[in-house]
Motif scaffolding. Structure first.
Motif, PDB file in Angstrom:
ATOM      1  N   GLU A 102     112.014 -14.101  12.468  1.00 49.54           N
ATOM      2  CA  GLU A 102     113.020 -13.772  11.453  1.00 49.54           C
ATOM      3  C   GLU A 102     114.275 -13.109  12.033  1.00 49.54           C
ATOM      4  O   GLU A 102     115.263 -12.925  11.300  1.00 49.54           O
ATOM      5  CB  GLU A 102     112.403 -12.854  10.402  1.00 49.54           C
ATOM      6  CG  GLU A 102     111.907 -11.529  10.958  1.00 49.54           C
ATOM      7  CD  GLU A 102     111.250 -10.659   9.902  1.00 49.54           C
ATOM      8  OE1 GLU A 102     111.635 -10.780   8.713  1.00 49.54           O
ATOM      9  OE2 GLU A 102     110.363  -9.864  10.254  1.00 49.54           O
TER      10      GLU A 102
ATOM     11  N   ILE B 283     113.206 -16.041   5.762  1.00 48.72           N
ATOM     12  CA  ILE B 283     112.407 -17.111   6.352  1.00 48.72           C
ATOM     13  C   ILE B 283     112.777 -18.452   5.705  1.00 48.72           C
ATOM     14  O   ILE B 283     112.985 -18.540   4.500  1.00 48.72           O
ATOM     15  CB  ILE B 283     110.892 -16.829   6.217  1.00 48.72           C
ATOM     16  CG1 ILE B 283     110.498 -16.577   4.774  1.00 48.72           C
ATOM     17  CG2 ILE B 283     110.486 -15.669   7.113  1.00 48.72           C
ATOM     18  CD1 ILE B 283     108.998 -16.412   4.578  1.00 48.72           C
TER      19      ILE B 283
ATOM     20  N   ARG C  29     118.047  -9.303  10.517  1.00 54.24           N
ATOM     21  CA  ARG C  29     116.940 -10.079   9.967  1.00 54.24           C
ATOM     22  C   ARG C  29     117.467 -11.183   9.054  1.00 54.24           C
ATOM     23  O   ARG C  29     118.475 -11.012   8.366  1.00 54.24           O
ATOM     24  CB  ARG C  29     115.996  -9.181   9.156  1.00 54.24           C
ATOM     25  CG  ARG C  29     115.197  -8.198   9.987  1.00 54.24           C
ATOM     26  CD  ARG C  29     114.353  -7.351   9.062  1.00 54.24           C
ATOM     27  NE  ARG C  29     113.437  -8.163   8.273  1.00 54.24           N
ATOM     28  CZ  ARG C  29     113.041  -7.862   7.049  1.00 54.24           C
ATOM     29  NH1 ARG C  29     113.504  -6.782   6.443  1.00 54.24           N
ATOM     30  NH2 ARG C  29     112.187  -8.635   6.400  1.00 54.24           N
TER      31      ARG C  29
ATOM     32  N   LYS D 243     107.489 -13.626  10.480  1.00 52.78           N
ATOM     33  CA  LYS D 243     107.892 -12.236  10.359  1.00 52.78           C
ATOM     34  C   LYS D 243     107.223 -11.436  11.466  1.00 52.78           C
ATOM     35  O   LYS D 243     106.131 -11.780  11.919  1.00 52.78           O
ATOM     36  CB  LYS D 243     107.504 -11.692   8.986  1.00 52.78           C
ATOM     37  CG  LYS D 243     108.296 -12.309   7.843  1.00 52.78           C
ATOM     38  CD  LYS D 243     108.050 -11.581   6.535  1.00 52.78           C
ATOM     39  CE  LYS D 243     108.962 -12.122   5.442  1.00 52.78           C
ATOM     40  NZ  LYS D 243     108.807 -11.366   4.174  1.00 52.78           N
TER      41      LYS D 243
END
Length: 285
Positions: free
Chosen positions: A104, A167, A164, A183
């Motif tokens: 991620e 996804i 980040r 993750k």
């Protein structure tokens, strides 16, 4: 490795198709075949010999179909009008766009902790990437992601990048689709729950649909490597493959001819997946 049972009902259905052709052939040939009388103990035995030949021929055909079904290395199925191939091989040798699963953070640090050199991600960075890793990092940093694809930053991370991504997010790089798949926990271990795995696949197919440009796309089985699916420690590659095919079917992703989807399975894992099952079930699932 035997993946298809000898009396699998779908194997029997496949055999019947071949048996019909064999029956027609033998019915045409046998009337012209005469067995010398001196080779038979009694005249009526000629019918028994021909009947035995029929049975032997069918048995040989059945065994051939059974062996073939267990040694399948590639199958092609149609899912809602899209051609989907499942093959054994090397994803980097496939034509068209190739999907590389990142974490991620879109990390590129191959240090056996953040990224393993044995993972597809690690092989891509260390062996396939033709430019310095720093150039790829700069490309990802300046890439025009959608606003909802960037979740935020994790300033407490001790190794790797801070930013980040959601996804399923895709970064289009040359002939590769880099996607945020797994993750990472505090120990930099790749983990996903099953709901998150399904969320990734739905997001992934949706984004591929908007950027593939009618080019063929090849990917591996997501989750087949070191990524852990919480609560599903014993889930097999075949199960993951079926989940991928199912989410593809219910998504809006459709490949227009001649573009197609190819799911590539590593040579070491192909014997653990029942491709005959994938081929004979409607839509692969």
């Amino acid at each position: 490795m035997t993946k298809v049972a000898f009396f699998d009902r779908r194997l029997l259905a496949t055999f019947y198709k071949y048996a019909t052709a064999v029956s027609v052939f033998l019915s045409f040939v046998f009337p012209f075949v005469d067995i010398p009388k001196d080779c038979l103990p009694a005249p009526s035995y000629g019918l028994w010999y021909k009947a035995a030949a029929f049975v032997a021929a069918f048995l040989v055909v059945y065994i051939f179909v059974w062996v073939w079904s267990n040694r399948l290395r590639n199958v092609s199925i149609n899912i809602e009008g899209s051609e989907v191939n499942v093959v054994a091989g090397d994803i980097f040798q496939q034509p068209g766009l190739k999907v590389i699963a990142f974490n991620e953070y879109f990390d590129t640090l191959v240090d056996e902790r953040v990224i393993s050199s044995r993972s597809l991600n690690g092989v891509f960075v260390k062996q396939i990437l033709k430019t310095p890793v720093a150039d790829l990092d700069n490309y990802i940093e300046s890439y025009q992601f959608q606003e909802d694809e960037i979740i935020g930053e994790n300033q407490n991370r001790r190794a790797g990048k801070k930013k980040r991504y959601k996804i399923g997010t895709i970064c289009f790089y040359e002939e590769f689709l880099l996607t945020a798949f797994s993750k990472f926990d505090e120990d930099n271990k790749a983990v996903l729950t099953m709901p998150e795995y399904l969320e990734f696949l739905i997001n992934f197919w949706d984004r591929v649909n908007s950027i593939y440009g009618q080019r063929s796309v090849s990917t591996t089985i997501f989750g087949s490597g070191i990524t852990r699916i919480k609560g599903h420690k014993l889930i097999s590659d075949e199960d993951l493959l079926k989940i991928m095919l199912w989410t593809f079917r219910i998504s809006e992703m459709r490949f227009k001819y001649p573009a197609k989807l190819t799911i590539v399975i590593h040579e070491e894992k192909i014997n653990k997946i029942n491709l005959f099952d994938i081929q004979t079930v409607k839509n692969g699932v």
